[in-house]
Design an enzyme around this catalytic site. Sequence first.
Site, short mmCIF file in Angstrom:
data_model
loop_
_atom_site.label_atom_id
_atom_site.label_comp_id
_atom_site.label_asym_id
_atom_site.label_seq_id
_atom_site.Cartn_x
_atom_site.Cartn_y
_atom_site.Cartn_z
N LYS A 112 -14.36 -11.19 13.41
CA LYS A 112 -14.68 -12.31 12.51
C LYS A 112 -16.18 -12.64 12.57
CE LYS A 112 -10.22 -14.32 11.78
NZ LYS A 112 -9.33 -15.46 11.69
N LYS A 194 -4.50 -4.71 9.06
CA LYS A 194 -3.37 -5.64 8.95
C LYS A 194 -3.48 -6.44 7.64
CE LYS A 194 -4.92 -9.98 10.93
NZ LYS A 194 -4.46 -11.25 11.40
N LYS A 197 -5.35 -12.65 4.92
CA LYS A 197 -5.77 -13.44 3.75
C LYS A 197 -7.25 -13.28 3.46
CE LYS A 197 -4.91 -17.75 6.22
NZ LYS A 197 -4.65 -17.29 7.50
#
Length: 331
Positions: A112, A194, A197
């Site tokens: 991230k 994976k 969103k």
Amino acid sequence: MAKRIFSGAQPTGNVHLGNYLGALRNWVTLQHEYESFFCIVNLHAITIPQDPKLLAEKTRELARIYLAVGIDPEISTIFVQSDVPQHAELTWILNCVARISELERMTQFKDKSRKQGENVTAGLFDYPVLMASDILLYQTELVPVGEDQKQHLELTRDLAIRFNRDYGEMFRVPEAYIPKVGARIMSLSDPKKKMSKSDDDPNGCVMLLDDPDAISRKFKRAVTDSGTDIRFDDSRPAITNLLTIYQLLTGQPTDEIEAHFNGKGYAQLKQDLADVTVEFLRLFQERVKGIGAEQLNRTLGQGREKARQIAGTTLANVYAAMGIVGACVSD
Ligand code: AQP
């Protein structure tokens, strides 16, 4: 002590099939076996910039989603993380237990923070410590999560063990509950990643609130593997991912599904999967719409009170064990 589970999801963007099949679906089953706490983790959400109005809306929408998937507020506690200040308070305490070196090893932070570049916040770095606080405050036995959270769970266990060693037996050391099937639902457009969103390609991710056209379009565009066989096979991740979604939504055993698709083509698989998903989500979305503001307020209000009570007791014990005393303690 009651056998407890704790889990949560972030009110960021939309909840997707991966979140449902990897986590929420199992909460519904486990709530009958365990005293259950399901949190809307809005303090985790702000580790990445959020639009305030949208965050508030998504917080309530996620509470509706919890209810609509089948979390029963009569037996489970549903609450918003920021309603229970002990989560942030215990995070500070555990920040003084966690080591920077172990937080630096967290792969979710690495992934991230790469996306955030220069703007990566200290909060994002500290995300796993807040998650540990969530779990440990409730003396949780089991944490049902998708596979992506396994490393965070291990850190939670390490922090609990270290605290117990240094200050005396305080926290129950929790176990992860990672389902055998569905722990890692993959992106429809890239089966190596994976379902997420924040995927750059919105076609990779089916949202629980998608309309039937969007669902059909996404499955139609789903990437497939070379070959023509439709069977579960780890060396063919795209087809196996589609079959896994089909299996979890229909509840059919593997051999029955393979027999059903025997001799059929990928187009049929995608069509059948779209049909099953559209029907499942149609019923789900009707339930979401049926949940009014009053029911929501009541659920979250009751949840806040129950959660505060347990979290308050744990935090008071933590402060006492560490010698953190205030004005009201006499000599
Ligand atoms: N693809 C997945 N397969 C199975 N389980 C998954 N979970 C997430 N993605 C998958 C599980 O869903 C629960 C709630 O997760 P969250 O709200 O913390 O969201 P997340 O993990 O941040 O989900 P995203 O979509 O991947 O968000 P971004 O893109 O922001 O990183 C957790 O139990 C999680 O394991």
